[in-house]
Design a protein around this motif. Structure first.
Motif, PDB file in Angstrom:
ATOM      1  N   SER A  94       6.849  16.239   1.735  1.00  0.00           N
ATOM      2  CA  SER A  94       6.052  15.040   1.701  1.00  0.00           C
ATOM      3  C   SER A  94       6.644  13.817   0.694  1.00  0.00           C
ATOM      4  O   SER A  94       6.722  14.309  -0.500  1.00  0.00           O
ATOM      5  N   LEU A  95       7.223  12.944   1.025  1.00  0.00           N
ATOM      6  CA  LEU A  95       7.544  11.840  -0.084  1.00  0.00           C
ATOM      7  C   LEU A  95       6.546  10.535   0.204  1.00  0.00           C
ATOM      8  O   LEU A  95       6.375  10.271   1.167  1.00  0.00           O
ATOM      9  N   ALA A  96       6.001  10.373  -0.871  1.00  0.00           N
ATOM     10  CA  ALA A  96       5.016   9.152  -1.031  1.00  0.00           C
ATOM     11  C   ALA A  96       5.639   8.042  -1.997  1.00  0.00           C
ATOM     12  O   ALA A  96       6.066   8.424  -3.127  1.00  0.00           O
ATOM     13  N   SER A  97       5.217   7.039  -1.473  1.00  0.00           N
ATOM     14  CA  SER A  97       5.802   6.015  -2.352  1.00  0.00           C
ATOM     15  C   SER A  97       4.431   5.348  -3.024  1.00  0.00           C
ATOM     16  O   SER A  97       3.550   5.131  -2.293  1.00  0.00           O
ATOM     17  N   THR A  98       4.582   5.232  -4.548  1.00  0.00           N
ATOM     18  CA  THR A  98       3.292   4.579  -5.025  1.00  0.00           C
ATOM     19  C   THR A  98       3.624   3.619  -6.029  1.00  0.00           C
ATOM     20  O   THR A  98       4.858   3.258  -6.310  1.00  0.00           O
ATOM     21  N   PRO A 100       0.945  -1.033   0.034  1.00  0.00           N
ATOM     22  CA  PRO A 100      -0.125   0.127   0.208  1.00  0.00           C
ATOM     23  C   PRO A 100       0.736   1.359  -0.197  1.00  0.00           C
ATOM     24  O   PRO A 100       1.964   1.140   0.412  1.00  0.00           O
ATOM     25  N   PRO A 101       0.317   2.387  -0.470  1.00  0.00           N
ATOM     26  CA  PRO A 101       1.303   3.538  -0.681  1.00  0.00           C
ATOM     27  C   PRO A 101       1.511   4.040   0.723  1.00  0.00           C
ATOM     28  O   PRO A 101       0.726   4.051   1.541  1.00  0.00           O
ATOM     29  N   THR A 102       2.900   4.436   0.818  1.00  0.00           N
ATOM     30  CA  THR A 102       3.290   4.777   2.199  1.00  0.00           C
ATOM     31  C   THR A 102       3.682   6.244   1.907  1.00  0.00           C
ATOM     32  O   THR A 102       4.186   6.578   0.941  1.00  0.00           O
TER      33      THR A 102
END
Ligand code: HEC
Length: 160
Positions: free
Chosen positions: A54-58, A44-46
């Motif tokens: 903001s760093l999001a992993s998708t 799931p995206p974190t």
């Protein structure tokens, strides 16, 4: 300083090797690396946020990139002849073509791009190509790419 005798040097080397082996440890004393997880579900995206960042992993879906041709009649022939220059997706992503158009494409690979394909393998390769699921999904009304480009694309990266 007097050079140590070969005997003393050998003893020193053996001692040093012993120390190195002891410090590395027996093979069984090492922990096996954690097994690679085999779950196919994407994580799931974190995201992490700090100081206004903001760093999001998708997860992203990449386009088809099959290196080899999937199993089927004559898959061995096409894999032996058609995977040295480009991946299988080059053919797997073509529009639906007729047997003649595929034959012309294979001829182009041989004559223009100098693919080392034996004449006797051409029919098996064409049979594989027209039987690909991507080809059967639609009637063979696709337009083949230039069947007579005269020369292989340059490798210089130029615009011509
Ligand atoms: C000697 C190298 C080489 C081999 C081997 C080779 N190809 Fe190609 N192939 C090319 C090049 C070069 C292109 C053109 C790439 C471009 O235009 O950027 C190409 C393009 C293609 C395309 C894209 C459509 C088109 O008409 O250009 C298909 C489909 C294709 N090859 C199928 C095959 C098949 C099937 C085989 C086996 C018979 C094969 N290739 C073997 C070099 C090769």
């Amino acid at each position: 300083m007097k050079t140590p005798s070969p005997g003393i040097m050998a003893a020193g080397l053996i001692g040093l090797t012993g120390i190195i082996l002891v410090s590395i440890g027996a093979p069984s004393s090492r922990k096996a690396p954690a097994p690679i997880s085999e779950t196919s579900e994407p994580a799931p995206p974190t995201s992490v946020s700090a100081r206004g960042f903001s760093l999001a992993s998708t997860s992203v879906d990449l386009p088809v990139d099959e290196a080899t041709y999937p199993d089927g009649p004559h898959a061995n022939v096409i894999n032996a002849n058609c995977t040295s220059c480009h991946s299988a997706s080059m053919a797997l992503t073509q529009p639906s073509l007729s047997a003649d158009q595929w034959k012309a494409t294979v001829t182009k690979m041989r004559k223009v791009y100098k693919a080392p394909v034996a004449e006797k393998d051409v029919d098996a390769i064409v049979a594989y190509l027209i039987a690909m699921p991507s080809q059967k999904a639609a009637p063979a009304t696709g337009k083949a790419q230039d069947p007579d480009p005269k020369a292989a694309p340059g490798v210089s990266g130029g615009t011509g």
